[in-house]
Design an enzyme around this catalytic site. Structure first.
Site, PDB file in Angstrom:
ATOM      1  N   THR A  37       0.831  -1.199   0.000  1.00 36.12           N
ATOM      2  CA  THR A  37       0.000   0.000   0.000  1.00 36.12           C
ATOM      3  C   THR A  37       0.868   1.251   0.000  1.00 36.12           C
ATOM      4  OG1 THR A  37      -1.551  -1.270   1.314  1.00 36.12           O
ATOM      5  CG2 THR A  37      -2.004   1.053   1.089  1.00 36.12           C
ATOM      6  N   GLN A 253      -2.620 -14.604  -1.736  1.00 37.23           N
ATOM      7  CA  GLN A 253      -3.776 -14.071  -1.033  1.00 37.23           C
ATOM      8  C   GLN A 253      -5.013 -14.052  -1.915  1.00 37.23           C
ATOM      9  OE1 GLN A 253      -3.269 -10.780   1.794  1.00 37.23           O
ATOM     10  NE2 GLN A 253      -1.149 -10.704   1.134  1.00 37.23           N
ATOM     11  N   ARG A 602      -2.069 -11.711   9.372  1.00 37.32           N
ATOM     12  CA  ARG A 602      -2.675 -10.494   9.918  1.00 37.32           C
ATOM     13  C   ARG A 602      -2.007 -10.083  11.217  1.00 37.32           C
ATOM     14  NH1 ARG A 602      -3.459  -8.563   5.964  1.00 37.32           N
ATOM     15  NH2 ARG A 602      -2.497 -10.431   5.161  1.00 37.32           N
TER      16      ARG A 602
END
Length: 744
Positions: A37, A253, A602
């Site tokens: 990101t 993913q 996560r």
DNA sequence: TTTGACGACATTTTT
DNA sequence: TGTCGTCAAA
């Protein structure tokens, strides 16, 4: 450029390369937590600051609104200005934007409505009814699934028709084609149409597509592994003038194959975009070494993947804790006390998440957390706009906005109850269908017929109200309009009356929700804007404001991170899901494994995995559950395996002494209540314990015939402490608690 | 036409 | 487990 270098300061070599490669086709395969990101954000920033592009020349597409918002806010923060003209959004929201502008090219008006699954199902049902297609063996959901798949895979009605050989396929083709016509007639489209309609605009209208192609100098795509063939085609069109595209994704993913995002699609990158180059981001900045080691070890069991190896320079961290339980209740109790522990060591609750395979499994945790007063939030449960009352209100707004919105009218025609029942509706439907007019017009015709008494008066009433609302729609603002409609229609009254009934908790919520809806309305300039927002944006954004434990599915956790992550329900059959293995075999299993990989990565600090032996629900009661195979696929040296602590420590109930040790200032209202009720609970527990000891006294013997409420009659094979292995006459051999047994 | 009871039924993940 | 649909009675 100074500023830029400052922002580049903490990037690694690969990340800097990725940011600075601006032209041509670039695929970045970025492992979990590798800062993809950041790379995207810096890329946008770099385009802007080095004057390579104006804001509206950058197209950045994501799959979730969350990701889109993050891009927007973070770039705005860096550049110090908010840019509203830019094209950062989900595939669907950007498509909707294009489509609003050119809707007439596909036969829609620009105020078309985006319908949801409920409406889709209703529409399919009504098509099947009028076409006399039985929904006995294939239900409406099945047809919907097929239609969605066609749209995801960019398969046209004609193709479906051509391929249809047997009757079932012809039925499907027929439904598909009528469904599409109906959507156009009703001035609606579904999610898939947003993309498909754009594609046909691109195909049909050279001028429009040229303009867009010229405009978008740089295209960025996030979560590229989630792309489906239609979206790929969409990108191809927009790419083909400037030919600068950068896609970021992680094949490990890819967890949305049921939405057409098959892992092989990522290979199309090299096929569809010229001179592709591929970069890898493999350093993980998020998690401890142990977590990364576990995740890599696990994902290595998959055959079908790019060979990407993630690694971490972070500290080693603690081992993953694995626990087994008998019942979900115990799982919830154990995890909640673990959380209490973390809380007393000053871990913010926002840093704690419980992830599950199935959304419905939040229940036992909710109960527990309510009980002991731990604040929690459920992310991605029932969406706000999917709530019945919200959809009702929206339907009212829709019908006021557009008389021909049949789906909306059908929804609210008898809500609140007006005595316009199924039969009447059926008659009106027949009239409209025969005359090829909208339901609204059909009502008018029906009023002229001789039939019916009371219903007619009510219909007449409703119609004149709708007319009235429509007249004022441009005269008063949308908030007043909404209030007027709610009052006028009697819907408010319905909610208020409902909230007065004995079981008022739920209806009070509803009233609350409608009020929240009205509040939300204020943030939009007009009705259309708000309706669009509601249909495209699932979540409300302020969910992260308070300190709460997050409960969500593993799917919706993608892209998020937490210090402590509890992964629950790792039982074979549930996770990996039996269904997905049955449906898709090896590739289904691999997708489940990728999901496990997503879940593990996560966590920043520590992961807790748990499984429950006994059935999670009575209906899932097939067999005695065993731990997920994924647990066996984790490296032993990074695990710490506990036996069910429940059996070592026979005190299941919440420990009040722990409570009192905690800082009293921290005690939440829920806990206070708990302390107040402690005696009561304690009594119950005592009674409960008495029950158990009573049973133990009358102790069952091996070989005894017994009765169990859920499983019926059976014979005891073996007794172990407080449980027994029973051979049930009808439901096989199971381990159950002695306390649930009765003598035959 | 509405309401209530009852039984069947399904339960993955979502823009 | 809870929702949905169907059926009969009000």
């Amino acid at each position: 450029m100074n500023n830029l270098d400052k922002n580049f300061g903490d990037l690694n070599k690969q990340q800097i390369d990725a940011v600075k490669k601006t032209s041509g086709s670039l695929l970045i395969l970025a492992g979990a937590g590798s800062g993809k990101t950041r790379v995207l954000i810096l890329k946008i920033y770099y385009f802007l600051i080095s004057k390579l592009a104006l804001p509206n020349q950058i197209l950045a597409v994501t799959f979730t609104n969350k990701a889109a918002n993050e891009l927007k806010t973070r770039v705005s923060n860096m550049t110090g200005k908010i840019i509203d003209s830019w094209w950062v959004g989900t595939f669907h929201s950007i498509s909707a934007r294009i489509l609003r502008k050119h809707s007439e090219l596909v036969g829609l008006k620009n105020n078309f409505v985006i319908i949801d699954k409920d409406d889709q199902i209703k529409l399919i049902k009504s098509i099947c009814e009028s076409e006399k297609i039985s929904l006995e063996d294939k239900n409406a959901k099945y047809y919907l699934k097929c239609i969605d798949r066609f749209k995801n895979d960019y398969i046209s009605e004609e193709e479906v028709f051509e391929k249809a050989k047997i009757k079932d396929e012809r039925d499907l083709a027929k439904i598909f084609s009528i469904y599409q016509n109906e959507l156009i007639r009703l001035n609606c489209c579904d999610f898939g149409d947003l993309i498909i309609h754009c594609l046909s605009i691109f195909k049909k209208n050279n001028k429009v597509v040229k303009q867009l192609q010229n405009q978008f100098k740089y295209i960025l795509v996030d979560e590229y592994q989630d792309i489906n063939p239609s979206q790929q085609e969409w990108l191809k069109y927009l790419y083909s003038h400037h030919k600068n595209i950068c896609c970021v994704g992680d094949d490990d993913q890819s967890i949305y194959s049921w939405r057409g995002a098959e892992i092989k699609n990522i290979l199309n990158f090299e096929k569809d975009f010229e001179n592709p180059s591929i970069m890898f981001l493999e350093q993980n900045y998020r998690s401890t070494k142990r977590i990364i080691n576990c995740a890599s070890h696990l994902i290595n069991f998959n055959k079908n993947r790019y060979n990407k190896k993630i690694w971490s320079q972070n500290s080693e961290g603690s081992k993953i804790e694995i626990r087994g339980f008998w019942e979900t209740k115990e799982e919830a109790i154990s995890i909640s006390s673990k959380i209490e522990e973390l809380k007393t060591s000053n871990t913010p609750l926002n840093e704690i998440a419980i992830l599950m395979r199935v959304a419905a499994h939040t229940r036992s945790f909710e109960e527990r957390f309510l009980n002991i007063g731990l604040p929690y939030r459920i992310i991605g449960g029932i969406k706000f706009y999917e709530r019945k009352e919200i959809k009702d209100v929206i339907a009212y707004l829709r019908i006021a906005n557009n008389h021909n919105d049949d789906l909306a009218l059908e929804r609210i025609i008898n809500v609140p109850k007006r005595g316009i029942g199924k039969l009447t509706l059926k008659k009106i439907n027949l009239i409209s269908r025969n005359k090829k007019i909208s339901l609204f017009e059909g009502c008018k015709i029906y009023l002229q017929s001789d039939e019916g008494g009371k219903a007619k008066i009510e219909i007449n009433n409703l119609i004149s109200k709708i007319h009235k609302w429509n007249k004022v729609i441009n005269k008063i603002d949308h908030i007043d309009l909404c209030e007027l409609i709610l009052e006028d229609s009697g819907y408010m009254e319905l909610l208020i009356n409902e909230s007065k009934l004995k079981d008022h908790i739920e209806s009070y919520d509803r009233l609350d929700n409608v009020n929240e809806f009205m509040n939300g309305l204020k943030e939009f300039e007009n009705l259309e804007g708000f309706l669009e927002h509601v249909s495209l944006v699932a979540e409300n954004d302020n969910i992260y404001k308070n300190e709460k434990i997050s409960l969500m599915t593993m799917h919706s956790a993608k892209g998020l991170e937490f210090k402590y992550v509890f992964l629950i329900g790792w039982e074979e059959g549930l996770f990996p899901s039996k269904r997905s293995i049955e449906e898709k075999g090896q590739s289904g299993l691999e997708e489940e494994r990728r999901l496990a990989y997503v879940a593990l990565t996560r966590a920043k600090e520590k992961v807790f995995i748990s499984f429950v032996n006994q059935n999670r629900y009575s209906y899932a009661s097939h067999d005695f559950n065993s731990p997920s195979r994924f647990i066996n696929e984790l490296p032993k040296e990074d695990l710490e395996i506990f036996n069910s602590e429940i059996f070592e420590n026979d005190e299941y109930s919440f420990n009040i002494s722990q409570l009192e040790e905690a800082n009293t200032a921290e005690i939440s209202p829920g806990k206070k209540r708990l302390i107040e009720n402690y005696n009561k609970i304690n009594e119950q527990n005592l009674a409960h314990d008495r029950d158990i000891s009573a049973i133990n006294q009358s102790s069952f013997n091996e070989g005894d015939r017994i009765f169990h409420k859920k499983f019926g009659y059976g014979r005891i094979l073996e007794i172990e402490n407080i449980t027994a292995l029973i051979n049930f006459d009808k439901s096989g051999t199971k381990m159950v608690y002695l306390k649930y047994l009765f003598r035959e």
